[in-house]
Each structure stands twice: as C-alpha cells, then as structure tokens.
Design a protein around this motif. Structure first.
Motif, PDB file in Angstrom:
ATOM      1  N   ASP A  51      14.755   9.436  36.930  1.00  0.00           N
ATOM      2  CA  ASP A  51      15.359  10.726  37.286  1.00  0.00           C
ATOM      3  C   ASP A  51      16.778  10.909  36.725  1.00  0.00           C
ATOM      4  O   ASP A  51      17.529  11.759  37.176  1.00  0.00           O
ATOM      5  N   THR A  52      17.132  10.104  35.751  1.00  0.00           N
ATOM      6  CA  THR A  52      18.421  10.318  35.096  1.00  0.00           C
ATOM      7  C   THR A  52      18.358  11.637  34.305  1.00  0.00           C
ATOM      8  O   THR A  52      17.464  11.810  33.491  1.00  0.00           O
ATOM      9  N   PRO A  53      19.264  12.561  34.584  1.00  0.00           N
ATOM     10  CA  PRO A  53      19.185  13.823  33.837  1.00  0.00           C
ATOM     11  C   PRO A  53      19.468  13.615  32.346  1.00  0.00           C
ATOM     12  O   PRO A  53      20.356  12.840  31.986  1.00  0.00           O
ATOM     13  N   LEU A  54      18.704  14.295  31.540  1.00  0.00           N
ATOM     14  CA  LEU A  54      18.916  14.185  30.103  1.00  0.00           C
ATOM     15  C   LEU A  54      20.041  15.128  29.691  1.00  0.00           C
ATOM     16  O   LEU A  54      20.189  16.220  30.219  1.00  0.00           O
ATOM     17  N   ILE A  55      20.827  14.662  28.785  1.00  0.00           N
ATOM     18  CA  ILE A  55      21.922  15.509  28.311  1.00  0.00           C
ATOM     19  C   ILE A  55      21.371  16.491  27.286  1.00  0.00           C
ATOM     20  O   ILE A  55      20.776  16.102  26.297  1.00  0.00           O
ATOM     21  N   GLU A  56      21.566  17.757  27.568  1.00  0.00           N
ATOM     22  CA  GLU A  56      21.036  18.769  26.655  1.00  0.00           C
ATOM     23  C   GLU A  56      21.970  18.958  25.471  1.00  0.00           C
ATOM     24  O   GLU A  56      23.176  19.075  25.630  1.00  0.00           O
ATOM     25  N   GLU A  57      21.336  18.969  24.345  1.00  0.00           N
ATOM     26  CA  GLU A  57      22.135  19.124  23.126  1.00  0.00           C
ATOM     27  C   GLU A  57      22.490  20.599  22.949  1.00  0.00           C
ATOM     28  O   GLU A  57      21.648  21.466  23.066  1.00  0.00           O
ATOM     29  N   LYS A  58      23.735  20.868  22.705  1.00  0.00           N
ATOM     30  CA  LYS A  58      24.163  22.255  22.478  1.00  0.00           C
ATOM     31  C   LYS A  58      23.830  22.660  21.051  1.00  0.00           C
ATOM     32  O   LYS A  58      24.081  21.911  20.119  1.00  0.00           O
ATOM     33  N   ARG A  59      23.290  23.845  20.903  1.00  0.00           N
ATOM     34  CA  ARG A  59      22.962  24.320  19.563  1.00  0.00           C
ATOM     35  C   ARG A  59      24.146  25.076  18.988  1.00  0.00           C
ATOM     36  O   ARG A  59      24.798  25.830  19.666  1.00  0.00           O
ATOM     37  N   LYS A  60      24.391  24.820  17.727  1.00  0.00           N
ATOM     38  CA  LYS A  60      25.623  25.355  17.167  1.00  0.00           C
ATOM     39  C   LYS A  60      25.442  26.550  16.230  1.00  0.00           C
ATOM     40  O   LYS A  60      26.392  27.071  15.722  1.00  0.00           O
ATOM     41  N   SER A  61      24.203  26.960  16.026  1.00  0.00           N
ATOM     42  CA  SER A  61      24.056  28.032  15.060  1.00  0.00           C
ATOM     43  C   SER A  61      24.593  29.350  15.625  1.00  0.00           C
ATOM     44  O   SER A  61      24.415  29.647  16.802  1.00  0.00           O
ATOM     45  N   PRO A  62      25.260  30.129  14.816  1.00  0.00           N
ATOM     46  CA  PRO A  62      25.809  31.403  15.315  1.00  0.00           C
ATOM     47  C   PRO A  62      24.724  32.349  15.802  1.00  0.00           C
ATOM     48  O   PRO A  62      24.907  33.044  16.787  1.00  0.00           O
ATOM     49  N   VAL A 112       8.327  20.772   6.220  1.00  0.00           N
ATOM     50  CA  VAL A 112       9.457  20.494   7.117  1.00  0.00           C
ATOM     51  C   VAL A 112      10.690  20.034   6.328  1.00  0.00           C
ATOM     52  O   VAL A 112      11.816  20.411   6.630  1.00  0.00           O
ATOM     53  N   ARG A 113      10.464  19.265   5.254  1.00  0.00           N
ATOM     54  CA  ARG A 113      11.603  18.740   4.482  1.00  0.00           C
ATOM     55  C   ARG A 113      12.463  19.849   3.854  1.00  0.00           C
ATOM     56  O   ARG A 113      13.598  19.620   3.488  1.00  0.00           O
ATOM     57  N   ASP A 114      11.920  21.064   3.735  1.00  0.00           N
ATOM     58  CA  ASP A 114      12.690  22.174   3.165  1.00  0.00           C
ATOM     59  C   ASP A 114      13.767  22.683   4.124  1.00  0.00           C
ATOM     60  O   ASP A 114      14.626  23.473   3.734  1.00  0.00           O
ATOM     61  N   PHE A 115      13.696  22.267   5.382  1.00  0.00           N
ATOM     62  CA  PHE A 115      14.642  22.732   6.407  1.00  0.00           C
ATOM     63  C   PHE A 115      15.451  21.538   6.903  1.00  0.00           C
ATOM     64  O   PHE A 115      15.031  20.865   7.859  1.00  0.00           O
ATOM     65  N   PRO A 116      16.607  21.273   6.279  1.00  0.00           N
ATOM     66  CA  PRO A 116      17.325  20.027   6.597  1.00  0.00           C
ATOM     67  C   PRO A 116      17.593  19.820   8.091  1.00  0.00           C
ATOM     68  O   PRO A 116      17.410  18.715   8.598  1.00  0.00           O
ATOM     69  N   ARG A 117      17.969  20.870   8.812  1.00  0.00           N
ATOM     70  CA  ARG A 117      18.293  20.677  10.233  1.00  0.00           C
ATOM     71  C   ARG A 117      17.045  20.430  11.081  1.00  0.00           C
ATOM     72  O   ARG A 117      17.115  19.798  12.131  1.00  0.00           O
ATOM     73  N   ILE A 118      15.896  20.948  10.655  1.00  0.00           N
ATOM     74  CA  ILE A 118      14.655  20.693  11.400  1.00  0.00           C
ATOM     75  C   ILE A 118      14.117  19.312  11.036  1.00  0.00           C
ATOM     76  O   ILE A 118      13.637  18.576  11.895  1.00  0.00           O
ATOM     77  N   SER A 119      14.243  18.958   9.765  1.00  0.00           N
ATOM     78  CA  SER A 119      13.654  17.694   9.317  1.00  0.00           C
ATOM     79  C   SER A 119      14.300  16.494  10.003  1.00  0.00           C
ATOM     80  O   SER A 119      13.684  15.454  10.151  1.00  0.00           O
ATOM     81  N   LYS A 120      15.548  16.666  10.467  1.00  0.00           N
ATOM     82  CA  LYS A 120      16.226  15.579  11.189  1.00  0.00           C
ATOM     83  C   LYS A 120      15.558  15.251  12.521  1.00  0.00           C
ATOM     84  O   LYS A 120      15.740  14.177  13.072  1.00  0.00           O
ATOM     85  N   PHE A 168      18.197  30.988   8.279  1.00  0.00           N
ATOM     86  CA  PHE A 168      17.706  31.996   9.215  1.00  0.00           C
ATOM     87  C   PHE A 168      16.450  31.483   9.936  1.00  0.00           C
ATOM     88  O   PHE A 168      16.360  31.515  11.166  1.00  0.00           O
ATOM     89  N   ILE A 169      15.495  30.982   9.170  1.00  0.00           N
ATOM     90  CA  ILE A 169      14.257  30.479   9.772  1.00  0.00           C
ATOM     91  C   ILE A 169      14.556  29.260  10.649  1.00  0.00           C
ATOM     92  O   ILE A 169      14.017  29.118  11.750  1.00  0.00           O
ATOM     93  N   THR A 170      15.457  28.402  10.166  1.00  0.00           N
ATOM     94  CA  THR A 170      15.833  27.217  10.943  1.00  0.00           C
ATOM     95  C   THR A 170      16.331  27.616  12.331  1.00  0.00           C
ATOM     96  O   THR A 170      15.919  27.049  13.340  1.00  0.00           O
ATOM     97  N   ASP A 171      17.204  28.619  12.389  1.00  0.00           N
ATOM     98  CA  ASP A 171      17.745  29.052  13.682  1.00  0.00           C
ATOM     99  C   ASP A 171      16.638  29.521  14.615  1.00  0.00           C
ATOM    100  O   ASP A 171      16.635  29.202  15.805  1.00  0.00           O
TER     101      ASP A 171
END
Ligand SMILES: [Zn+2]
Length: 166
Positions: free
Chosen positions: A144-155, A27-35, A119-122
């Motif tokens: 029942d508080t709605p969770l705020i969905e995080e927008k993904r930024k990868s192209p 997992v550490r090889d993929f910085p955006r996933i490792s977060k 590529f794999i991260t996306d």
C-alpha cells in the motif's frame, strides 16, 4: 484521399483544405514514448483529420498502439493497448471559443506550425496509465505504499489539465 502525415503540421493551412492523413509509425519514432516501453518496433497507427469550424482550426485524431510497460505491482512487463482519440480546437484566445461545440477540447495556441511527432506524443502520453498493472492478481500481497505520480511536462498536456479543472 488519405496521405502520409507530414513531419510538420501547418495548422491553418491543413484545416482550410480539410486534409486527412493516416500513417503507421513505430514506437521508436516517438522518442518520449519509446522511453516507456521495451518494444521499439511495435506499430503506432495514426489518423488525423483537419477542418475549420468557422475560423478555428480543428484536428480530430485517432491513435492505436501497444506499449510494453512495467507492471507497478510485480515489476514485470505488462502489455497495454491504447486507443487515444481526440478532438481539438486551437484558439488564439478564450473568447474565440464561444459558440464552439462542447465536444471540442480547446487548446490555446498561437503556433501555426508544430512537430507532428511531438503533437502525437503529447496526445498519447495523456492516455498512458500512471500505474499500469496486470489485470490478474500478479502478486499475492498488496503493497500500500503510494506510487509517486510522474508530472507530465508537455505544454499541451498542462493546458489541457487547466481546461478540465473547471
Ligand atoms: Zn503484474
């Protein structure tokens, strides 16, 4: 024969040779996933196979990984097993995709070379649940508080969302 995955994907070159790769990452090889996870040494198994459909470079891939995510109900750790699979056709323009098997997801892309890790991260991030939760009732009350969905930024992800909205 399978070989380790190069750091840079050379799309047309790999596709025209019909190359197949597999590799085990962490997992550490993929910085955006490792977060997203606390277990950095968890295994990420990746298989990629490249082929040409006519003149269109295509990639089939399989990824297997476990992520320790935060349960959105109790905020404790929840282990989530993911096996994203994808079958992508890389087009220079929409017209190129006419006649292509419907089983392919199409991506508009003019880059011949791109980062394997990105590529794999996306592809993995698309499969990560927005609101991971334990399968059992981990807390007794329902918030029942709605969770705020995080927008993904990868192209890649954005293009895919556009394509699937038809
Ligand atoms: Zn929970």
């Amino acid at each position: 024969m399978k070989q380790g995955i190069p750091e840079i994907i050379k799309l047309f070159k790999f596709a025209s040779k019909g190359l197949i790769f597999s590799q085990q990452y962490q997992v550490r090889d993929f910085p955006r996933i490792s977060k997203l996870t606390s277990k950095q040494d968890s295994a990420v198994d990746v298989e990629l196979s490249f082929a040409l459909e006519g003149r269109i470079p295509c990639v089939k891939g399989k990824v297997k990984l476990d992520l320790a995510l935060t349960c959105q109900r109790c905020l404790d750790e929840v282990n989530v097993h993911l096996e994203p699979k994808f079958k992508l056709a890389f087009l220079h323009n929409e017209q190129q995709g006419e006649g292509l098997s419907e089983s392919f997801e199409t991506i508009l892309n003019s880059e011949e070379e791109f980062s394997t890790i990105e590529f794999i991260t996306d592809e993995v991030l698309i499969s990560v649940p927005m609101t991971p939760m334990h399968e059992h009732e981990c807390v007794s009350y329902q918030d029942d508080t709605p969770l705020i969905e995080e927008k993904r930024k990868s192209p890649f992800a954005i293009l895919k969302q556009l394509k699937t909205k038809e």
